[in-house]
Design a protein around this motif. Structure first.
Motif, PDB file in Angstrom:
ATOM      1  N   ILE A 185       0.779  -1.072  -0.236  1.00 42.64           N
ATOM      2  CA  ILE A 185       0.423   0.146   0.236  1.00 42.64           C
ATOM      3  C   ILE A 185       0.530   1.489  -0.319  1.00 42.64           C
ATOM      4  O   ILE A 185       1.093   2.572  -0.283  1.00 42.64           O
ATOM      5  CB  ILE A 185      -1.204  -0.404   1.613  1.00 42.64           C
ATOM      6  N   LYS A 186       1.889   1.017   0.727  1.00 43.70           N
ATOM      7  CA  LYS A 186       3.056   2.242   0.664  1.00 43.70           C
ATOM      8  C   LYS A 186       3.372   2.737  -0.883  1.00 43.70           C
ATOM      9  O   LYS A 186       3.619   3.238  -0.785  1.00 43.70           O
ATOM     10  CB  LYS A 186       4.441   1.474   1.181  1.00 43.70           C
ATOM     11  N   THR A 187       3.564   1.457  -1.066  1.00 45.21           N
ATOM     12  CA  THR A 187       4.159   1.860  -3.128  1.00 45.21           C
ATOM     13  C   THR A 187       2.445   2.152  -3.657  1.00 45.21           C
ATOM     14  O   THR A 187       3.411   2.913  -4.613  1.00 45.21           O
ATOM     15  CB  THR A 187       4.588   0.016  -3.597  1.00 45.21           C
ATOM     16  N   TRP A 188       1.912   1.721  -3.277  1.00 44.41           N
ATOM     17  CA  TRP A 188       0.282   2.584  -4.361  1.00 44.41           C
ATOM     18  C   TRP A 188       0.194   3.856  -4.038  1.00 44.41           C
ATOM     19  O   TRP A 188       0.101   4.555  -5.207  1.00 44.41           O
ATOM     20  CB  TRP A 188      -0.170   0.810  -3.703  1.00 44.41           C
ATOM     21  N   TYR A 217      -9.297  -2.403   5.202  1.00 41.76           N
ATOM     22  CA  TYR A 217      -7.613  -2.647   5.905  1.00 41.76           C
ATOM     23  C   TYR A 217      -7.762  -1.162   6.406  1.00 41.76           C
ATOM     24  O   TYR A 217      -7.433  -1.410   7.215  1.00 41.76           O
ATOM     25  CB  TYR A 217      -6.612  -2.463   3.874  1.00 41.76           C
ATOM     26  N   ALA A 218      -7.868   0.320   5.810  1.00 40.86           N
ATOM     27  CA  ALA A 218      -7.942   1.313   6.718  1.00 40.86           C
ATOM     28  C   ALA A 218      -9.047   1.035   7.669  1.00 40.86           C
ATOM     29  O   ALA A 218      -7.868   1.875   8.848  1.00 40.86           O
ATOM     30  CB  ALA A 218      -8.779   2.470   5.397  1.00 40.86           C
ATOM     31  N   TYR A 219      -9.690   0.352   7.849  1.00 41.88           N
ATOM     32  CA  TYR A 219     -10.456   0.457   9.191  1.00 41.88           C
ATOM     33  C   TYR A 219      -9.986  -0.253   9.710  1.00 41.88           C
ATOM     34  O   TYR A 219     -10.353  -0.655  11.391  1.00 41.88           O
ATOM     35  CB  TYR A 219     -12.168  -0.612   8.757  1.00 41.88           C
ATOM     36  N   GLN A 220      -9.695  -2.058   9.206  1.00 41.56           N
ATOM     37  CA  GLN A 220      -8.952  -2.592   9.953  1.00 41.56           C
ATOM     38  C   GLN A 220      -7.561  -2.554  10.839  1.00 41.56           C
ATOM     39  O   GLN A 220      -7.445  -2.959  11.806  1.00 41.56           O
ATOM     40  CB  GLN A 220      -8.729  -4.244   9.233  1.00 41.56           C
ATOM     41  N   ILE A 221      -6.597  -2.090  10.321  1.00 40.65           N
ATOM     42  CA  ILE A 221      -5.681  -1.145  10.704  1.00 40.65           C
ATOM     43  C   ILE A 221      -5.743   0.296  11.618  1.00 40.65           C
ATOM     44  O   ILE A 221      -5.189   1.093  12.202  1.00 40.65           O
ATOM     45  CB  ILE A 221      -3.995  -1.351  10.148  1.00 40.65           C
ATOM     46  N   ASP A 222      -6.994   0.557  11.787  1.00 38.74           N
ATOM     47  CA  ASP A 222      -6.893   2.082  12.139  1.00 38.74           C
ATOM     48  C   ASP A 222      -6.296   2.812  11.288  1.00 38.74           C
ATOM     49  O   ASP A 222      -5.612   3.942  12.276  1.00 38.74           O
ATOM     50  CB  ASP A 222      -7.357   2.182  13.525  1.00 38.74           C
ATOM     51  N   ASP A 223      -6.064   3.233  10.049  1.00 38.69           N
ATOM     52  CA  ASP A 223      -5.117   4.346  10.105  1.00 38.69           C
ATOM     53  C   ASP A 223      -6.212   5.258   9.448  1.00 38.69           C
ATOM     54  O   ASP A 223      -6.515   5.212   7.719  1.00 38.69           O
ATOM     55  CB  ASP A 223      -4.638   3.364   8.361  1.00 38.69           C
ATOM     56  N   TYR A 229      -8.605   9.180   2.947  1.00 39.84           N
ATOM     57  CA  TYR A 229      -8.509   9.630   1.187  1.00 39.84           C
ATOM     58  C   TYR A 229      -9.540   9.049   0.651  1.00 39.84           C
ATOM     59  O   TYR A 229     -10.135   8.921  -0.803  1.00 39.84           O
ATOM     60  CB  TYR A 229      -6.327   8.565   1.473  1.00 39.84           C
ATOM     61  N   VAL A 230     -10.055   7.046   0.970  1.00 37.51           N
ATOM     62  CA  VAL A 230     -10.999   6.965  -0.012  1.00 37.51           C
ATOM     63  C   VAL A 230     -12.573   7.602   0.556  1.00 37.51           C
ATOM     64  O   VAL A 230     -12.983   7.546  -0.476  1.00 37.51           O
ATOM     65  CB  VAL A 230     -10.935   5.327   0.686  1.00 37.51           C
TER      66      VAL A 230
END
Length: 678
Positions: A185-188, A217-223, A229-230
Motif C-alpha cells: 500500500i505504501k508503493t501504491w 484495510y484502513a478500517y481494520q488497522i485504524d489508519d 483518502y478513501v
C-alpha cells in the motif's frame, strides 16, 4: 428505413451484432461454421471486437463498415467476423493479448487479422478509413505473395501468447502477513490524488474493488489517513458528473481529473459493485451522502435496467440523438444555461451554485455537465436554508429535469443479460439490504437469484453466460461461476436459505471438474467443453471487475469454512500463494487478492447463530461493519459443520469461532460484537 444490405448477423441476439446486420460488410458471427469456412476457403480471418456502449466502435462502423468501397476490400479478401466482447470475453481476451503484444496498447474497437487457423498476425484498435483500407490491401497482398512470412510471424506470436497468462505453481511456504500488505500500500499510495481522490491521473476509472479493499484495510488497522483518502474519493465520485446527478447511476469513467465529464455509457457491472462499496462505506461512516448514492443508483437500476423477470440489462450507450437527429455523446445528459433559467426561474441561482452551472461545470459547446463542489452544509449556510428545505428543492429539481430529459431521445439500451454481471448487481442489492434493511432490495435480489437458477443453470449443473429472448447460446465462463457463487453465499448469509449455500458449493464443484488446472492449482477462463482457441488463458489480474480467479479463491476460502472442506482451503491458499510474487510490484492490479490475504493475516471469524430468533440477530449484527467474518445460521436443528448440535429450542445463541475454536456462546448481539473485536 430500407436496408440495402443484410448479412449473417441478422440471426444473432446480441444488440451489438444486430447493429451491424445491415452493413455492406459480409459479417459472420464467431462460431464453428465461420471458422470452418475460413479454413475451407483458405482465407484470412478479419476479427472486429466491440460492444454496444462503445463510442469509437460506432465511429469506425460509420466511417468504414458502412462504406461500400471498404466493404468490397473486406469481402473479397477476408472472412469477416464481428464479436460482442461482452458475449465472448474469451475471444476478446486472446486477440486483445495479441494486439497488446504487437502494438503495446489495447482498447475497443479491437481489430485483428488472423490466419485461417485463427492465429493472429496483425492488430490495431480504432483505425481511420484511409489507413484501414491500405492496411487491409497490404496484408492481403502479402498473404498471396509471401504467405510463409505471415506463418513465421504467427508462430512467434503464438509462443508469446502462450507465455502471457501462464501461472506457475509457487512451491514456497505460504506466508501471508500484514507487513507485506502495508508495504504494498505504501508503493501504491505514491499514485493517490489527495485533492480529488482516485489515482493521480486522467482519465479516472472508479475501480470499486480497489476502494473496497482500501476501505477495509484502513478500517481494520485504524489508519486514519487512508480512511480519509478513501472517503475523499467516494465523496468526489458522488459529487462528480460521473454520477448522474439527475437520474442516478454511474458512468464508466471521467475523461478529466475531477470526475466531471464522463464517457457517458452506464454499465451494469460498475453500478452493482459501487452499490456494494457505498453500502459498506455508509455502515462505517453513517454518511448520508453514501446512502443517497445507493438509493438513487438502485432506483435507476430498477427503472432502466431491470426486466420483467428480475434479470438485469447490460448497458446504456453514451451516444443519443440531438434534437437535430445527430448521434452525439452525452446529448441525453447535458444542460444549457438558458434552458435551465427558463425551467428553474427563481431557483436558478441556488441550483446553478449547487450544481456549478459556471466555469467549473462547463464542458463544451455551451453544454454543462452537472457537478457538485460543496457539501450541503456550506450551501445551507450561504443561502440561509434548512436541511429539509434544501432536500425538498433537490427532489423537486430532479423530478422537473427528469421529466424534461425523458422527452429527449434516449441512449440505446443493450438489453442482453449476462450471468456474471447479473450476479454483481445481485450482490449489490444484497449488500444494500444488509446495510439499509430495505425489504424491496432483498426482493429484487431474490428475484434475480431465482432468474439465474431457473434460466441460466442447466440440467448438467453448469451455467450459461448470456440470455436474450428466452434463450442462451454461450457456455458460461469462469467469471459467471465466480460471481454467482459469491452472490449466492452473500444471499445465504442474509436469508439463511440453504439453497443458496448448497448451490454455491455445487457450482464450485462444477468448476473443479471443467475449469481447474491441476498443475498450477488455478482455474482456466474457459470450460474444457468449449472449442479451443489459440491459447487457453488464466485470468488472475484484477481490473474494473476483479479477476475470476481472485473471486474464486475467496469463494473457496468461504466454502471451506462452511463445509469444513480441506480441498477448498488448500486450493485457495495455493492460488493466493501463486499470485503473491507479483502483488507488490503493481498492487492496484491485485486488490481482491490483497483482500483475501487480509483474511489470513488477521483473525477471521465464523459466526454461528442458531435458534428461533437467528434472523433478527443477524440483522442486528449487520449494523456493525465487521469485514473479517462469515455468518452461518439456522432457526432449527441443522447438520452443517458450523451448526451441528447447537440448536436450543428455548434460546437463540451466537457462537464466535476462529479456526474451529469457539468462545462460549452468548445470546446478546453486542456481546458477540465485543468478542469479534477482541
Amino acid at each position: 428505413m430500407e436496408h440495402k444490405y443484410t448479412n449473417d448477423l441478422i440471426h444473432e441476439t446480441s444488440p451489438y451484432l444486430l447493429q451491424h446486420a445491415h452493413n455492406p460488410v459480409n459479417w459472420n458471427a464467431w462460431n464453428k461454421n465461420t471458422l470452418a469456412k475460413a479454413k475451407a476457403e483458405n482465407k484470412l480471418l478479419l476479427i472486429s471486437v466491440g460492444y454496444a456502449a462503445c463510442h469509437w466502435c460506432h465511429v469506425m462502423e460509420h466511417e468504414s463498415f458502412e462504406d461500400s468501397l471498404v466493404a468490397q476490400i473486406m469481402n473479397k479478401n477476408f472472412i469477416n467476423v464481428k464479436v460482442d466482447r461482452e458475449e465472448r470475453p474469451d475471444v476478446d481476451q486472446v486477440y486483445m493479448n495479441a494486439v497488446q503484444l504487437m502494438t503495446g496498447r489495447g482498447g475497443w474497437p479491437l481489430n485483428a487479422i488472423a490466419l485461417p487457423d485463427g492465429r493472429p498476425i496483425w492488430g490495431e484498435t480504432y483505425v481511420p478509413k484511409k489507413q484501414w483500407m491500405s492496411a487491409l490491401e497490404q496484408i492481403s497482398k502479402l498473404y498471396v505473395e509471401k504467405p510463409e512470412k505471415l506463418y513465421e510471424y504467427a508462430d512467434k506470436l503464438e509462443q508469446g501468447l502462450k507465455t502471457l497468462d501462464i501461472v506457475t505453481l509457487n512451491t514456497d511456504e505460504p506466508v501471508f502477513k500484514t507487513d507485506y500488505i502495508s508495504s504494498a500500500i505504501k508503493t501504491w499510495s505514491a499514485q493517490f490524488d489527495n485533492n480529488q481522490g482516485g489515482m493521480n491521473r486522467a482519465p479516472k476509472f472508479m475501480m470499486p474493488n480497489n476502494y473496497h479493499f482500501l476501505l477495509r484495510y484502513a478500517y481494520q488497522i485504524d489508519d486514519k489517513k487512508l480512511q480519509d483518502y478513501v472517503n475523499l474519493t467516494l465523496k468526489r465520485m458522488a459529487y462528480g458528473g460521473i454520477f448522474d446527478q439527475i437520474g442516478g447511476g454511474f458512468s464508466r469513467y471521467s475523461v478529466d481529473a475531477k470526475w466531471h465529464v464522463p464517457h457517458f455509457e452506464k454499465m451494469l457491472y460498475d453500478n452493482g459493485q459501487l452499490v456494494s462499496l457505498y453500502s459498506d462505506a455508509y455502515l462505517i461512516t453513517k454518511n448520508e451522502l453514501y446512502k443517497d448514492i445507493v438509493t438513487e443508483t438502485l432506483d435507476y437500476i430498477k427503472r432502466e435496467m431491470t426486466t420483467e423477470n428480475g434479470a438485469f440489462y447490460s448497458s446504456l450507450d453514451a451516444d443519443s440523438n440531438t434534437p437535430e437527429g445527430e448521434l452525439e455523446e452525452g446529448a441525453f445528459y447535458v444542460w444549457q444555461k438558458d434552458s435551465l433559467k427558463t425551467i428553474l426561474q427563481n431557483d436558478y441561482e441556488l441550483f446553478s451554485d449547487y450544481y456549478n452551472v459556471n466555469s467549473y461545470g462547463l464542458w463544451e459547446h455551451d453544454n454543462y455537465v452537472l457537478i457538485r463542489r460543496d457539501d450541503d452544509e456550506k450551501i445551507i449556510k450561504k443561502y440561509d436554508l434548512t436541511k429539509d428545505l434544501l432536500a425538498e428543492k433537490k427532489e423537486h429539481w430532479k423530478q422537473t429535469l427528469t421529466a424534461i430529459r425523458n422527452k429527449r431521445s434516449k441512449p440505446r439500451l443493450d438489453d442482453k443479460t449476462l450471468t456474471s454481471w447479473n450476479a454483481l448487481m445481485l450482490k449489490g442489492y444484497i449488500d444494500a439490504y444488509r446495510v439499509f434493511g430495505d425489504p424491496s432490495y432483498l426482493a429484487s435480489a431474490e428475484k434475480n437469484a431465482n432468474f439465474i437458477i431457473n434460466n441460466q443453470l442447466r440440467e448438467d449443473g453448469g451455467l450459461d453466460h448470456n440470455y436474450k429472448n428466452g434463450k442462451s447460446n454461450i457456455n458460461g465462463y469462469l467469471e459467471d461461476y465466480a460471481a454467482t457463487i459469491d452472490a449466492f453465499l452473500t444471499l445465504y448469509e442474509n436469508t439463511l436459505n440453504e439453497t443458496w449455500l448448497t448451490t454455491a458449493r455445487d457450482l464450485a464443484n462444477y468448476t473443479f471438474d471443467h475449469f481447474f488446472d491441476e498443475g498450477s492449482k488455478m482455474f482456466y477462463f474457459t470450460s474444457d467443453e468449449d472449442e479451443s482457441l489459440v491459447s487457453r488463458s488464466i485470468e488472475y489480474r484484477d481490473n474494473v471487475i476483479p479477476a475470476s480467479n481472485s473471486i474464486m479463491a475467496k469463494n473457496l476460502f468461504r466454502l471451506s469454512h462452511y463445509f469444513d472442506n480441506t480441498h477448498y482451503s488448500k486450493t485457495a491458499i495455493s492460488m493466493l500463494n501463486n499470485v503473491k510474487p507479483e502483488m507488490q510490484e503493481y498492487p492496484s492490479g491485485y486488490s481482491n487478492w490483497f483482500d483475501l490475504m487480509l483474511n489470513y493475516a488477521n483473525p477471521y471469524y465464523e459466526v454461528a447463530i442458531v435458534g428461533k430468533d437467528a434472523k433478527n440477530k443477524i440483522a442486528e449484527l449487520n449494523k456493525t461493519y465487521i469485514p473479517n467474518k462469515l455468518i452461518a445460521g439456522s432457526t432449527s436443528d441443522n447438520s452443517l459443520p458450523l451448526l451441528e448440535n447447537r440448536y436450543n429450542p428455548d434460546n437463540t445463541l451466537i457462537y464466535v469461532c476462529v479456526n474451529k475454536a469457539c468462545k462460549l456462546p452468548v445470546s446478546e448481539v453486542d456481546k458477540a460484537i465485543t468478542l469479534l473485536k477482541e
